[in-house]
Write a protein that holds these residues in place. Structure first.
Motif, PDB file in Angstrom:
ATOM      1  N   LEU A 336       0.697  -1.227   0.096  1.00 53.44           N
ATOM      2  CA  LEU A 336       0.015  -0.215  -0.037  1.00 53.44           C
ATOM      3  C   LEU A 336       0.808   1.193   0.147  1.00 53.44           C
ATOM      4  O   LEU A 336       0.433   2.303  -0.748  1.00 53.44           O
ATOM      5  N   VAL A 337       2.032   1.134   0.818  1.00 53.14           N
ATOM      6  CA  VAL A 337       3.048   2.249   0.793  1.00 53.14           C
ATOM      7  C   VAL A 337       3.379   2.834  -0.491  1.00 53.14           C
ATOM      8  O   VAL A 337       3.428   3.727  -1.129  1.00 53.14           O
ATOM      9  N   ALA A 338       3.852   1.601  -1.234  1.00 58.17           N
ATOM     10  CA  ALA A 338       4.377   1.642  -2.724  1.00 58.17           C
ATOM     11  C   ALA A 338       3.502   2.186  -3.449  1.00 58.17           C
ATOM     12  O   ALA A 338       3.635   3.206  -4.303  1.00 58.17           O
ATOM     13  N   SER A 339       2.135   1.742  -3.461  1.00 60.61           N
ATOM     14  CA  SER A 339       1.032   2.252  -4.486  1.00 60.61           C
ATOM     15  C   SER A 339       0.819   3.660  -4.118  1.00 60.61           C
ATOM     16  O   SER A 339       0.804   4.512  -4.950  1.00 60.61           O
ATOM     17  N   ALA A 340       0.871   4.095  -2.781  1.00 64.04           N
ATOM     18  CA  ALA A 340       0.412   5.498  -2.496  1.00 64.04           C
ATOM     19  C   ALA A 340       1.683   6.284  -3.014  1.00 64.04           C
ATOM     20  O   ALA A 340       1.562   7.382  -3.825  1.00 64.04           O
ATOM     21  N   PHE A 341       2.952   5.811  -2.928  1.00 60.19           N
ATOM     22  CA  PHE A 341       3.947   6.620  -3.498  1.00 60.19           C
ATOM     23  C   PHE A 341       4.008   6.808  -4.921  1.00 60.19           C
ATOM     24  O   PHE A 341       4.043   7.626  -5.774  1.00 60.19           O
ATOM     25  N   HIS A 342       3.369   5.468  -5.717  1.00 61.77           N
ATOM     26  CA  HIS A 342       3.168   5.526  -6.921  1.00 61.77           C
ATOM     27  C   HIS A 342       2.341   6.435  -7.368  1.00 61.77           C
ATOM     28  O   HIS A 342       2.356   6.973  -8.685  1.00 61.77           O
ATOM     29  N   ILE A 343       1.244   6.546  -6.880  1.00 62.31           N
ATOM     30  CA  ILE A 343       0.198   7.717  -7.137  1.00 62.31           C
ATOM     31  C   ILE A 343       0.952   9.079  -7.240  1.00 62.31           C
ATOM     32  O   ILE A 343       0.631   9.794  -8.394  1.00 62.31           O
ATOM     33  N   LEU A 344       1.747   9.499  -6.300  1.00 63.84           N
ATOM     34  CA  LEU A 344       2.380  10.682  -6.683  1.00 63.84           C
ATOM     35  C   LEU A 344       3.359  10.610  -7.592  1.00 63.84           C
ATOM     36  O   LEU A 344       3.607  11.661  -8.507  1.00 63.84           O
ATOM     37  N   ALA A 345       4.270   9.586  -7.718  1.00 61.78           N
ATOM     38  CA  ALA A 345       5.328   9.449  -8.833  1.00 61.78           C
ATOM     39  C   ALA A 345       4.681   9.637 -10.109  1.00 61.78           C
ATOM     40  O   ALA A 345       4.960  10.245 -11.180  1.00 61.78           O
ATOM     41  N   HIS A 346       3.485   8.789 -10.362  1.00 62.33           N
ATOM     42  CA  HIS A 346       2.870   8.654 -11.566  1.00 62.33           C
ATOM     43  C   HIS A 346       2.118  10.162 -11.973  1.00 62.33           C
ATOM     44  O   HIS A 346       2.461  10.609 -12.942  1.00 62.33           O
TER      45      HIS A 346
END
Lengths: 499, 526
Positions: A336-346
């Motif tokens: 979930l942390v990775a996904s939340a970060f990916h929301i920002l990155a993407h």
């Protein structure tokens, strides 16, 4: 004094909502100023809120009008919410300033204020989706979000835009329908609409094993509904047209924010309403994982076949959405942390790509075909650099945002079960190759002048606003890539506050 | 010396290169002076660091989470650092004479690549190495497509796909070490945790094997070698320095790093992975040599020879013994010297005569006697004839293969022997054609079918995707009976003479170097 900060999220939402109707009586130019001001103010206020909640130990709940829950409406502000709100405002502002030039070209003057009404409403709905503590309020703003997004798609007024908007409308309303049924079922079995109350009842249901089937149905419907709205494979058919035919700011905002708002709502649903452990018991995570992996690969394979840069970037969104769902599906907190970060990155990289793609098209006779784009990177320097940075981030080269999320996805995968480990790692590697195949190939095209023809014309000037937006975009992507530590800390803490 | 000095060889070329990119230097003399001084200063800095290595104080910079950028100079890095520091200034001088179009852009990226390669060399942990490894691909793409014609763009695309793909699989090793290792740092003997080695043995071996093939892309391991022959359309300074030394050796270097410094030989030795890699390397050795014999395009022939020789290094390293690592390092150095020399000779001939194919080379020795003499010496060294340096490294490899108890090593040994024979064929054919044209006087001029075959090979390797393949042969095939001497500028001859001197010197006197490398390979010198 500090407690005054608690009002900020509410101020932001109200400011955005109120500025919408006001814009309808303003001229396009004034509406633009109002809208940019509102987005900036919201960004600053959200930033201050973020700073405030980081200092707090736990999230605060703000009751509107001070009525307690069943009658009044609540918003809940934690670190993750404030971070997302700040970030969304920032990206929205940059997308608007970066695409301003093209907006004036694409949208007739008399319709200009309509565009900004939609922007204001979109901002209001995104902020509400982020902050709300109430499922039904969430649903209402999901619908507002859909309508605003539709407006953004068809503001250009071409036949293709109308068609794309219609497609989007049909698919999106289907999604909303599923979401509302799911909320109704949840209300039926728990008797609550407030997220924290539903969560308590859900735990009770799981313990007593009474309404297990309706619960699973509710989880399934909600996930599928949001999946349709955020264009998870195989519900992605509406996406390429909607993103690639609309005006620059619209595509940037749609791809980076609209779908992410829904996904964030799903994240809240998973963690705060149902609870992550219960979610895993329903098996929803395995389904998300599989479709996420499929989206990662199929989105990229589709993107490779595109000759049009806009559509290529649009298809790559499908792949990136797949990453996020894959992270949800890993079944571990780290995912979930990775996904939340990916929301920002993407979000940052994709909006930058759309803005730079429009900049490149501008110097290539308004065409996004790769043949016309040859050498465009040398004609519009800042768009070219932006495209390179965006591409490298998408491929996941170290120092750029995409690499950080790739590392977090991969290390999260290693915490999961063995089958998911191997599938994730291999899918990540293959997806990286596929990403490189279209993004770097396009970058090479953009920097290869036509063999026989030398472009001597260097008179093109992109404009200070465009350069500035591009520079800030690049800065954000590099920050996420190099100085991601505090951000990941905030996300981790924010997710802990969720449960 | 303080560890901060390690930043100079990395940042100086990158910043100077970026400066040239933003502010193109117009006059040739000034630009050449600038580029040469930057390269030379960097090399001096590396030399100073080699003589007086920094202490244990590392230079670290925190990236995401546990990821750190860390620079350190250990023995393994010293060897590679010495190689690039010696070759780069020579290569730059050669490039001054060779490049005729878009000089500024070319030198910009050529200089930046030096900095990035130094980054790989000085990387103190897997994260840093991986980062510079990816950056190396990015900064070399513009060099491969320097000519900007269809062929080179297609080759660049191919190179890009292979390289990013390989790195993507190398990434798996990175993530596994991050998860199951004590640290990401390079520690001689490996960093994997004991419990992880027991519990996840199969998984780790699987990932290791995949990663070796991933990093093996840059080292042109069969079956992921395809980009290297295709990339020989790049200008010779690129093919020679990057595709015979910096880039491909970075691949071999990465394999050595993950084998000896991350996964650890104790864990890998005797495993299926080791056998697979030995077999793959042996296969590549044979494959490269056979293709080289078959190839008629001179530069591509050398490229296939590189494919074969890189696997010598991988084979030696995959023996996973100290002697094996020593032999691998020796060949890494000596092959770099020999192959860059061969490529440079070929580059001069191609540039000055326009001849590219083997059958056009009859009697070329008369026209460029110095260049062909050097070619003969370097070629003889590559075959492995004593007293030249190729013999030393090949001898060490064979010795290490016999000394290791692994039965598969004998497969490698067989491959080495056959390959030595094939090497003699593909090197000597050109040498004989060049010096003794009389022997080929009766040879039929290549006619229709043969040209077609060559052309086909041309298009097959670089593959046109919209059907436009430029026919390069038409003018080169005209009967050319010109036997006049060709003038070669000092920019090209000077580096070649220095290189030849090095080849002979190391052939005669390699004791201290071999001893140094032995200490590194045994883990005595960190």
């Amino acid at each position: 004094m500090m407690d005054f900060f608690r009002n900020f999220p509410f101020f932001c939402i109200m400011l955005a909502i109120v500025s919408g109707p006001i814009s309808s009586v303003l001229s396009g130019k004034v509406a633009r100023i109002v809208s940019l001001t509102v987005v900036s103010i919201c960004g600053i206020l959200s930033g201050l809120t973020l700073w405030y909640v980081i200092g707090l130990d736990e999230p605060f709940i703000y009751k509107m009008g001070r009525f307690p829950a069943p009658f009044g409406n609540e918003i809940r502000v934690g670190i993750l919410e404030a971070l997302m709100a700040t970030f969304f405002c920032l990206i929205m502002l940059l997308s608007l300033t970066g695409g301003m030039k093209y907006l004036k070209k694409d949208v007739p003057e008399e319709k200009m204020n309509l565009f900004f009404i939609m922007i204001n409403l979109l901002l209001a709905s995104l902020l509400s989706l982020i902050y709300t503590n109430d499922m039904f309020t969430g649903y209402v703003f999901v619908e507002i979000n859909t309508i605003a997004a539709c407006g953004l798609i068809m503001i250009r007024g071409w036949g293709r835009n109308i068609l794309a908007a219609t497609k989007y409308m049909i698919m999106s309303l289907l999604g909303s329908g599923l979401v509302v049924i799911s909320i109704a079922i949840l209300y039926g079995i728990t008797g609550h609409l407030l997220m924290s109350n539903i969560h308590e009842s859900v735990l009770l249901i799981v313990e007593l094993k009474t309404y297990t089937e309706p619960l699973i149905v509710a989880v399934g419907l909600f996930s599928v509904g949001i999946a349709i709205k955020s264009a998870l494979f195989p519900f992605h058919a509406w996406l390429p047209d909607a993103y690639s035919y609309s005006t620059c700011s619209s595509s940037a905002i749609l791809s980076s924010l609209v779908s992410k708002g829904y996904i964030f709502f799903l994240l809240k649903f998973m963690c705060r309403v149902i609870g992550f452990d219960v979610m895993k018991k329903t098996g929803a995570d395995d389904v998300m994982f599989l479709f996420g992996i499929a989206a990662m690969l199929i989105g990229s394979i589709d993107a490779i076949q595109q000759t049009d840069m806009g559509r290529m970037i649009a298809y790559s969104s499908i792949a990136q959405i797949g990453y996020i769902y894959m992270g949800f599906g890993l079944g571990v907190e780290a995912g979930l942390v990775a996904s939340a970060f990916h929301i920002l990155a993407h979000a940052s990289a994709k909006s930058m790509l759309f803005v730079s793609a429009n900049g490149l098209a501008e110097v290539s006779g308004e065409s996004m075909n790769y043949r016309d784009l040859r050498g465009a990177g040398m004609r519009n320097r800042s768009a070219g650099v932006g495209f390179i940075v965006g591409s490298l981030s998408m491929v996941g080269i170290p120092l750029f945002a995409g690499f950080t999320s790739k590392v977090y996805f991969a290390s999260a995968a290693l915490e999961g079960v063995r089958a998911k480990q191997i599938i994730t790692l291999v899918a990540l590697a293959i997806s990286t190759i596929l990403n490189a195949m279209y993004f770097i190939r396009m970058t090479i095209s953009v920097y290869t002048p036509e063999m026989n023809e030398q472009y001597e014309d260097r008179s093109f000037r992109a404009g200070a606003l465009y350069h500035l937006s591009m520079a800030l975009f690049i800065l954000i992507v590099l920050t996420l890539g190099i100085l991601s530590n505090p951000i990941v800390d905030w996300i981790t803490r924010g997710l802990e506050q969720f449960s | 010396m303080s560890a901060y000095f390690l930043l100079i060889p990395i940042l100086l070329p990158i910043i100077s290169g970026a400066f040239m990119g933003i502010h193109p230097i117009k006059q040739d003399r000034r630009r050449n002076l600038f580029v040469f001084s930057v390269t030379f200063l960097t090399s001096c800095m590396i030399a100073a660091l080699l003589i007086n290595p920094p202490g244990a104080d590392d230079l670290t910079l925190q990236l995401a989470g546990v990821l750190e950028i860390r620079f350190r100079l250990d023995g393994c890095g010293m060897i590679f650092a010495g190689l690039i520091a010696f070759l780069w200034p020579l290569a730059v001088i050669y490039a001054f004479g060779y490049i005729e179009r878009r000089k500024n852009t070319f030198l910009t990226f050529y200089v930046i690549t030096y900095g990035v390669t130094s980054g790989i060399v000085f990387a103190g942990n897997l994260m840093t190495m991986y980062m510079f490894y990816e950056l190396l691909t990015i900064v070399t793409i513009p060099l491969v497509m320097h000519e900007l014609d269809h062929k080179s763009v297609v080759a660049a695309r191919k190179y890009m796909k292979y390289s990013f793909g390989g790195a993507a699989f190398g990434f798996l090793a990175f993530i596994v070490v991050l998860k199951y290792g004590n640290t990401l740092d390079f520690v001689y003997g490996g960093v994997l945790r004991n419990d992880a080695m027991l519990q996840h043995r199969t998984f780790l071996l699987l990932i290791y094997t995949i990663a070796v093939f991933g990093f093996g892309v840059k080292a042109a391991l069969f079956p992921v070698h395809g980009w290297l022959p295709a990339a020989s359309v790049a200008p010779t300074p690129v093919t020679a320095l990057l595709h015979a030394v910096a880039v491909v050796k970075a691949g071999a270097f990465a394999i050595i790093r993950i084998t000896y410094y991350s996964f650890g030989t104790d864990f890998l030795k005797g495993s299926v992975s080791q056998n697979i890699i030995i077999c793959a390397a042996s296969l590549t050795i044979l494959y490269g040599s056979v293709k080289a014999v078959k190839e008629q395009h001179c530069k591509r022939r050398l490229a296939y020879s590189t494919v074969s020789n890189l696997s010598y290094i991988i084979l030696a390293a995959a023996l996973m013994t100290e002697a094996g690592l020593q032999a691998g390092f020796l060949h890494l150095l000596f092959h770099g010297l020999m192959k860059i020399t061969l490529f440079y000779c070929m580059g001069v001939i191609m540039l000055r005569t326009g001849k590219k194919y083997l059958w056009e080379m009859n009697g070329i020795g008369r026209r460029v006697p110095l260049i062909m003499t050097i070619y003969t010496i370097a070629g003889t060294a590559l075959i492995g004839i004593p007293p030249l340096c190729g013999f030393i490294s090949k001898w060490h490899i064979a010795e290490a293969a016999i000394a290791s108890d692994n039965p598969f090593a004998y497969v490698g040994l067989g491959a080495l022997m056959i390959s030595a024979f094939l090497t003699a064929i593909y090197i000597m054919e050109l040498v004989i054609r060049a010096w003794f044209p009389v022997l080929f006087a009766g040879e039929a001029k290549p006619d229709g079918p043969m040209i077609e075959a060559a052309n086909e090979a041309d298009t097959m390797t670089v593959g046109g995707d919209d059907g436009t393949t430029d026919v390069v042969m038409a003018d080169a095939l005209l009967p050319d009976d010109d036997t006049s001497r060709i003038k070669v500028g000092w920019e090209m001859t000077a580096p070649l003479i220095v290189l030849t001197a090095a080849i002979i010197f190391f052939g005669l006197y390699s004791g201290p170097l071999a001893e140094f490398i032995r200490q590194v390979a045994a883990g005595i010198r960190r």
